[in-house]
Design a protein around this motif. Sequence first.
Motif, mmCIF file in Angstrom:
data_model
loop_
_atom_site.group_PDB
_atom_site.id
_atom_site.type_symbol
_atom_site.label_atom_id
_atom_site.label_comp_id
_atom_site.label_asym_id
_atom_site.label_seq_id
_atom_site.Cartn_x
_atom_site.Cartn_y
_atom_site.Cartn_z
ATOM 1 N N HIS A 7 52.250 43.377 53.752
ATOM 2 C CA HIS A 7 51.380 42.927 53.047
ATOM 3 C C HIS A 7 50.820 44.337 52.770
ATOM 4 O O HIS A 7 50.785 45.462 51.804
ATOM 5 N N GLU A 50 42.122 50.193 44.922
ATOM 6 C CA GLU A 50 41.478 48.800 45.999
ATOM 7 C C GLU A 50 42.915 48.204 46.589
ATOM 8 O O GLU A 50 43.510 48.004 46.391
ATOM 9 N N VAL A 51 43.184 48.124 47.882
ATOM 10 C CA VAL A 51 43.947 47.175 48.405
ATOM 11 C C VAL A 51 43.708 45.414 48.887
ATOM 12 O O VAL A 51 42.670 45.632 49.282
ATOM 13 N N THR A 52 43.418 44.320 47.948
ATOM 14 C CA THR A 52 42.976 42.876 48.771
ATOM 15 C C THR A 52 44.114 42.270 49.853
ATOM 16 O O THR A 52 45.890 43.239 49.276
ATOM 17 N N PRO A 53 43.958 41.554 50.494
ATOM 18 C CA PRO A 53 45.266 40.836 51.195
ATOM 19 C C PRO A 53 46.042 40.348 49.716
ATOM 20 O O PRO A 53 45.819 39.636 48.535
ATOM 21 N N ILE A 54 47.571 40.104 49.872
ATOM 22 C CA ILE A 54 48.770 39.719 49.624
ATOM 23 C C ILE A 54 48.781 38.153 50.120
ATOM 24 O O ILE A 54 49.271 38.196 50.704
ATOM 25 N N ARG A 55 48.311 36.979 49.118
ATOM 26 C CA ARG A 55 48.934 36.332 49.919
ATOM 27 C C ARG A 55 50.404 35.012 49.316
ATOM 28 O O ARG A 55 51.597 34.871 49.918
#
Length: 164
Positions: A7, A50-55
Amino acid sequence: MTSPASHSVEGLYLVHRRWLTEWLRSRLGCPDNAADLAQDTFMRLLTAREVTPIREPRAFLTTVAKRVLFNHYRRQDLERAYLEALSQMPEPLAPCEEHRAIILQTLLELDAVLEGLPVTVKRAFLMAQVDGLGYREIASELGISLATVNRHLHKAALRCYFAL
Protein backbone atom coordinates in the motif's frame (compact mmCIF):
# COMPACT_ATOMS: atom_id res chain seq x y z
CA MET A 1 -0.96 -8.94 -2.82
CA THR A 2 -2.71 -6.75 -0.33
CA SER A 3 -0.02 -6.70 2.32
CA PRO A 4 0.53 -3.37 4.10
CA ALA A 5 3.85 -2.96 2.25
CA SER A 6 2.04 -3.05 -1.08
CA HIS A 7 0.00 0.00 0.00
CA SER A 8 2.98 2.36 0.26
CA VAL A 9 4.20 3.95 -2.95
CA GLU A 10 7.43 2.02 -2.59
CA GLY A 11 5.51 -1.22 -2.14
CA LEU A 12 3.26 -0.47 -5.09
CA TYR A 13 6.32 0.31 -7.18
CA LEU A 14 8.15 -2.87 -6.24
CA VAL A 15 5.15 -5.15 -6.70
CA HIS A 16 3.37 -3.57 -9.68
CA ARG A 17 5.88 -1.53 -11.73
CA ARG A 18 6.45 -4.23 -14.36
CA TRP A 19 2.76 -4.94 -14.68
CA LEU A 20 1.92 -1.23 -15.05
CA THR A 21 4.68 -0.71 -17.62
CA GLU A 22 3.33 -3.65 -19.66
CA TRP A 23 -0.20 -2.30 -19.37
CA LEU A 24 0.93 1.09 -20.68
CA ARG A 25 3.06 -0.51 -23.43
CA SER A 26 -0.01 -2.39 -24.69
CA ARG A 27 -1.77 0.95 -25.10
CA LEU A 28 1.13 3.00 -26.45
CA GLY A 29 3.03 0.42 -28.46
CA CYS A 30 6.30 1.98 -27.35
CA PRO A 31 8.25 0.48 -24.44
CA ASP A 32 10.20 3.68 -23.81
CA ASN A 33 7.09 5.86 -23.53
CA ALA A 34 5.43 3.18 -21.39
CA ALA A 35 8.37 3.19 -18.97
CA ASP A 36 8.32 7.00 -18.81
CA LEU A 37 4.58 7.12 -18.14
CA ALA A 38 4.83 4.38 -15.51
CA GLN A 39 7.43 6.52 -13.74
CA ASP A 40 5.16 9.56 -14.10
CA THR A 41 2.34 7.54 -12.54
CA PHE A 42 4.43 6.71 -9.48
CA MET A 43 5.70 10.29 -9.27
CA ARG A 44 2.09 11.45 -9.19
CA LEU A 45 1.49 9.10 -6.27
CA LEU A 46 4.58 10.37 -4.45
CA THR A 47 3.46 13.98 -4.79
CA ALA A 48 -0.20 13.32 -3.90
CA ARG A 49 -1.40 15.27 -0.91
CA GLU A 50 -3.77 12.63 0.33
CA VAL A 51 -2.92 9.01 0.96
CA THR A 52 -5.88 6.66 1.11
CA PRO A 53 -5.98 2.96 1.85
CA ILE A 54 -5.87 0.94 -1.36
CA ARG A 55 -7.96 -2.21 -1.63
CA GLU A 56 -7.30 -2.96 -5.29
CA PRO A 57 -3.78 -1.77 -6.15
CA ARG A 58 -3.95 -2.58 -9.86
CA ALA A 59 -7.31 -0.90 -10.31
CA PHE A 60 -5.98 2.13 -8.43
CA LEU A 61 -2.79 2.25 -10.51
CA THR A 62 -4.82 1.84 -13.70
CA THR A 63 -6.97 4.84 -12.78
CA VAL A 64 -3.95 7.02 -12.05
CA ALA A 65 -2.14 5.78 -15.17
CA LYS A 66 -5.18 6.59 -17.33
CA ARG A 67 -5.02 10.18 -16.12
CA VAL A 68 -1.29 10.31 -16.86
CA LEU A 69 -1.95 8.80 -20.30
CA PHE A 70 -4.71 11.34 -20.97
CA ASN A 71 -2.31 14.18 -20.08
CA HIS A 72 0.31 12.62 -22.36
CA TYR A 73 -2.11 12.60 -25.30
CA ARG A 74 -3.27 16.12 -24.50
CA ARG A 75 0.34 17.31 -24.47
CA GLN A 76 0.94 15.63 -27.83
CA ASP A 77 -2.15 17.33 -29.28
CA LEU A 78 -1.05 20.71 -27.97
CA GLU A 79 2.48 20.22 -29.28
CA ARG A 80 1.14 19.12 -32.68
CA ALA A 81 -1.10 22.21 -32.88
CA TYR A 82 1.79 24.47 -31.91
CA LEU A 83 4.09 22.93 -34.53
CA GLU A 84 1.32 23.28 -37.11
CA ALA A 85 0.96 26.98 -36.25
CA LEU A 86 4.73 27.40 -36.52
CA SER A 87 4.76 25.78 -39.95
CA GLN A 88 2.32 28.47 -41.12
CA MET A 89 4.70 31.26 -40.08
CA PRO A 90 7.15 32.83 -42.53
CA GLU A 91 10.68 31.54 -41.86
CA PRO A 92 12.13 34.88 -40.69
CA LEU A 93 9.38 35.25 -38.05
CA ALA A 94 9.64 31.73 -36.64
CA PRO A 95 11.23 31.54 -33.18
CA CYS A 96 14.52 29.75 -32.62
CA GLU A 97 14.55 26.26 -31.05
CA GLU A 98 15.19 27.59 -27.55
CA HIS A 99 12.25 30.00 -27.77
CA ARG A 100 10.07 27.25 -29.24
CA ALA A 101 10.77 25.06 -26.22
CA ILE A 102 10.00 27.93 -23.82
CA ILE A 103 6.77 28.78 -25.64
CA LEU A 104 5.67 25.15 -25.70
CA GLN A 105 6.37 24.75 -21.98
CA THR A 106 4.42 27.94 -21.28
CA LEU A 107 1.49 26.66 -23.37
CA LEU A 108 1.51 23.38 -21.44
CA GLU A 109 1.53 25.21 -18.11
CA LEU A 110 -1.29 27.49 -19.25
CA ASP A 111 -3.27 24.47 -20.44
CA ALA A 112 -2.83 22.87 -17.02
CA VAL A 113 -3.98 26.05 -15.25
CA LEU A 114 -7.06 26.37 -17.45
CA GLU A 115 -7.93 22.67 -17.16
CA GLY A 116 -11.49 22.15 -16.05
CA LEU A 117 -12.80 25.45 -17.41
CA PRO A 118 -15.46 25.29 -20.13
CA VAL A 119 -14.14 25.35 -23.69
CA THR A 120 -15.66 28.76 -24.46
CA VAL A 121 -13.96 30.28 -21.40
CA LYS A 122 -10.59 28.91 -22.55
CA ARG A 123 -11.16 30.07 -26.13
CA ALA A 124 -12.16 33.58 -25.03
CA PHE A 125 -9.11 33.82 -22.77
CA LEU A 126 -6.73 32.62 -25.49
CA MET A 127 -8.30 34.95 -28.06
CA ALA A 128 -7.70 37.87 -25.72
CA GLN A 129 -4.25 36.91 -24.45
CA VAL A 130 -2.67 35.15 -27.43
CA ASP A 131 -4.49 36.60 -30.42
CA GLY A 132 -4.85 40.07 -28.90
CA LEU A 133 -8.55 40.34 -29.78
CA GLY A 134 -10.81 42.84 -28.05
CA TYR A 135 -14.01 41.98 -26.24
CA ARG A 136 -16.23 42.86 -29.21
CA GLU A 137 -14.18 40.71 -31.57
CA ILE A 138 -14.29 37.78 -29.16
CA ALA A 139 -18.06 38.18 -28.70
CA SER A 140 -18.54 38.21 -32.47
CA GLU A 141 -16.23 35.24 -33.06
CA LEU A 142 -17.83 33.09 -30.34
CA GLY A 143 -21.38 34.33 -30.86
CA ILE A 144 -21.79 35.46 -27.25
CA SER A 145 -22.60 38.77 -25.55
CA LEU A 146 -20.04 41.26 -24.28
CA ALA A 147 -21.17 40.55 -20.72
CA THR A 148 -20.49 36.84 -21.26
CA VAL A 149 -17.03 37.62 -22.68
CA ASN A 150 -16.36 39.73 -19.58
CA ARG A 151 -17.48 36.88 -17.27
CA HIS A 152 -15.39 34.32 -19.19
CA LEU A 153 -12.24 36.44 -19.10
CA HIS A 154 -12.77 37.21 -15.43
CA LYS A 155 -13.18 33.50 -14.62
CA ALA A 156 -10.00 32.57 -16.55
CA ALA A 157 -8.03 35.45 -15.02
CA LEU A 158 -9.05 34.31 -11.53
CA ARG A 159 -7.91 30.79 -12.32
CA CYS A 160 -4.52 32.11 -13.47
CA TYR A 161 -4.21 34.39 -10.44
CA PHE A 162 -4.90 31.62 -7.94
CA ALA A 163 -2.57 29.25 -9.78
CA LEU A 164 0.29 31.58 -8.89
